[in-house]
Design an enzyme around this catalytic site. Structure first.
Site, PDB file in Angstrom:
ATOM      1  CG  ASN A  65      -4.279  -1.835  -0.727  1.00 19.42           C
ATOM      2  OD1 ASN A  65      -5.083  -2.672  -1.122  1.00 19.42           O
ATOM      3  ND2 ASN A  65      -3.332  -2.027  -0.288  1.00 19.42           N
ATOM      4  CB  VAL A  66      -1.799  -4.741  -5.176  1.00 23.63           C
ATOM      5  CG1 VAL A  66      -2.178  -4.085  -6.509  1.00 23.63           C
ATOM      6  CG2 VAL A  66      -0.276  -4.438  -4.979  1.00 23.63           C
ATOM      7  NE  ARG A  67      -7.806  -5.104  -0.020  1.00 28.49           N
ATOM      8  CZ  ARG A  67      -8.104  -4.028  -0.562  1.00 28.49           C
ATOM      9  NH1 ARG A  67      -7.240  -3.165  -0.977  1.00 28.49           N
ATOM     10  NH2 ARG A  67      -9.682  -3.806  -0.806  1.00 28.49           N
ATOM     11  N   GLY A 101      -5.257  -4.904  15.054  1.00 29.78           N
ATOM     12  CA  GLY A 101      -3.829  -4.796  15.816  1.00 29.78           C
ATOM     13  C   GLY A 101      -2.873  -4.686  14.989  1.00 29.78           C
ATOM     14  N   GLY A 102      -2.902  -4.007  13.954  1.00 29.38           N
ATOM     15  CA  GLY A 102      -1.828  -3.888  12.979  1.00 29.38           C
ATOM     16  C   GLY A 102      -0.845  -2.787  13.667  1.00 29.38           C
ATOM     17  NE  ARG A 103       6.336  -1.097  12.849  1.00 31.82           N
ATOM     18  CZ  ARG A 103       7.145  -0.099  12.345  1.00 31.82           C
ATOM     19  NH1 ARG A 103       6.401   0.412  11.237  1.00 31.82           N
ATOM     20  NH2 ARG A 103       7.919   0.416  12.863  1.00 31.82           N
ATOM     21  CB  SER A 149      -0.873   0.150   1.220  1.00 29.96           C
ATOM     22  OG  SER A 149      -1.802   1.244   1.223  1.00 29.96           O
ATOM     23  CG  HIS A 207      -4.460   4.938  -2.483  1.00 33.07           C
ATOM     24  ND1 HIS A 207      -5.467   4.122  -2.950  1.00 33.07           N
ATOM     25  CD2 HIS A 207      -4.123   4.073  -1.557  1.00 33.07           C
ATOM     26  CE1 HIS A 207      -5.565   2.912  -2.082  1.00 33.07           C
ATOM     27  NE2 HIS A 207      -4.962   2.967  -1.292  1.00 33.07           N
TER      28      HIS A 207
END
Length: 307
Positions: A112-114, A262-264, A96, A110
């Protein structure tokens, strides 16, 4: 059979490197590389690489992050369209980026590839892909919007001619500030929960989107980055950046997914601009370039056809 995410990880790491290398070459400054890990014992486990360039010659803030995480339970943002997967364990990875240029005539972008793999308590694993890219100008140019959309359309046409209009509409509808009744920019493409081509071909389609980014964005940067500007243009840029902050914090599913799981936090919020301003009921001067942003560029239209 559970699909292997190893090729997806290898592709995403290579994509991050190809994009940041190209941006460094334009800006003349290197990205700070921050490798991080969430250790075993935490609810969310995994690792990633955050690359960030701040206070550069061309980019005031450019963040490009890779993350690969797994957890025992999908967050609500990932199951709102797939309620049958509520409670599933998951593995997710993606790249991202958001690039905030210094010059107001260069648009923010922007990408994002996921990919996400969900494992219900009973039944087979379910994998899907998502992502896209969109352009947010402060001062619009028809040729820039047309170029960006054309480069979004070309790779998708190789899979199905209906994908570009479908994903463009999805982008127009997704990147929309409902509380402002206003699009975020001139759009691009967006897709989510995509698996209709099967794992291998769906992965290939995601790669085609990622590979198109440099071709779509870099020529616009190179064309506009030396355009003279003054205090008026800078103030307009800072005001419009406020819309970007509002969307990311209020509406963006990716931001919500990261925070809910709960990511960074530092990596999740790297998309926010370094400087921004708000003012009460600001109204652009009639007939100005600032007004044209609202009356022409923030109106969904067939930009690819314009070429």
């Amino acid at each position: 059979m559970k699909p292997s995410f190893a090729p997806v990880r290898a592709y995403l790491l290579g994509l991050q490197e190809s994009i940041t290398s190209a941006i460094s070459a334009i800006d003349g400054n290197a990205f700070l590389v921050d490798e991080w890990e969430k250790p075993a014992g935490e609810i969310l486990q995994g690792n990633g690489i955050t690359q960030i360039l701040e206070n550069g010659r061309v980019f005031e803030r450019a963040g490009c992050g890779f993350s690969h995480v797994c957890g025992p339970k999908l967050p609500p943002s990932a199951t709102q369209h797939r309620p049958e997967l509520t409670g599933s364990s998951f593995e997710a990875m993606g790249v991202s980026l958001v690039f905030h240029p210094r010059n107001p005539y260069v648009p923010t972008v922007h990408l994002n590839v996921r990919a996400l793999l969900a494992q219900p308590e009973s039944g087979e694993a379910v994998a899907w892909f998502g992502g896209g890219m969109d352009l947010t100008p402060y001062y619009g140019f028809d040729e820039d919007a047309s170029h960006f959309h054309t480069q979004c359309k070309k790779p998708l046409d190789g899979f199905d001619a209906t994908y570009y209009p479908r994903f463009k509409q999805w982008c127009d509808e997704y990147f929309f500030l409902k509380h402002r009744n206003e699009p975020r920019g001139v759009g691009g493409i967006f897709f989510d929960d995509f698996a209709e081509l099967g794992f291998e071909k769906s992965f290939a389609m995601m790669q085609s989107v990622g590979d198109a980014f440099n071709r779509a964005y870099l020529p616009i940067v190179e064309k506009r980055m030396n355009t003279p500007y003054g205090e008026r243009e800078r103030n307009h840029q800072l005001y419009r950046r406020g819309r970007y902050v509002e969307f990311n914090l209020v509406w963006d599913r990716g931001t919500h997914f990261g925070l809910q799981s709960g990511g960074r936090t530092e990596s999740i919020l790297m998309s926010l601009p370094p400087l921004v301003s708000w003012s009460y009921q600001q109204t652009p001067e009639p007939g100005s370039a600032e007004e044209k942003l609202y009356t022409h560029f923030l109106v969904p239209q067939d930009w690819a056809k314009a070429t």
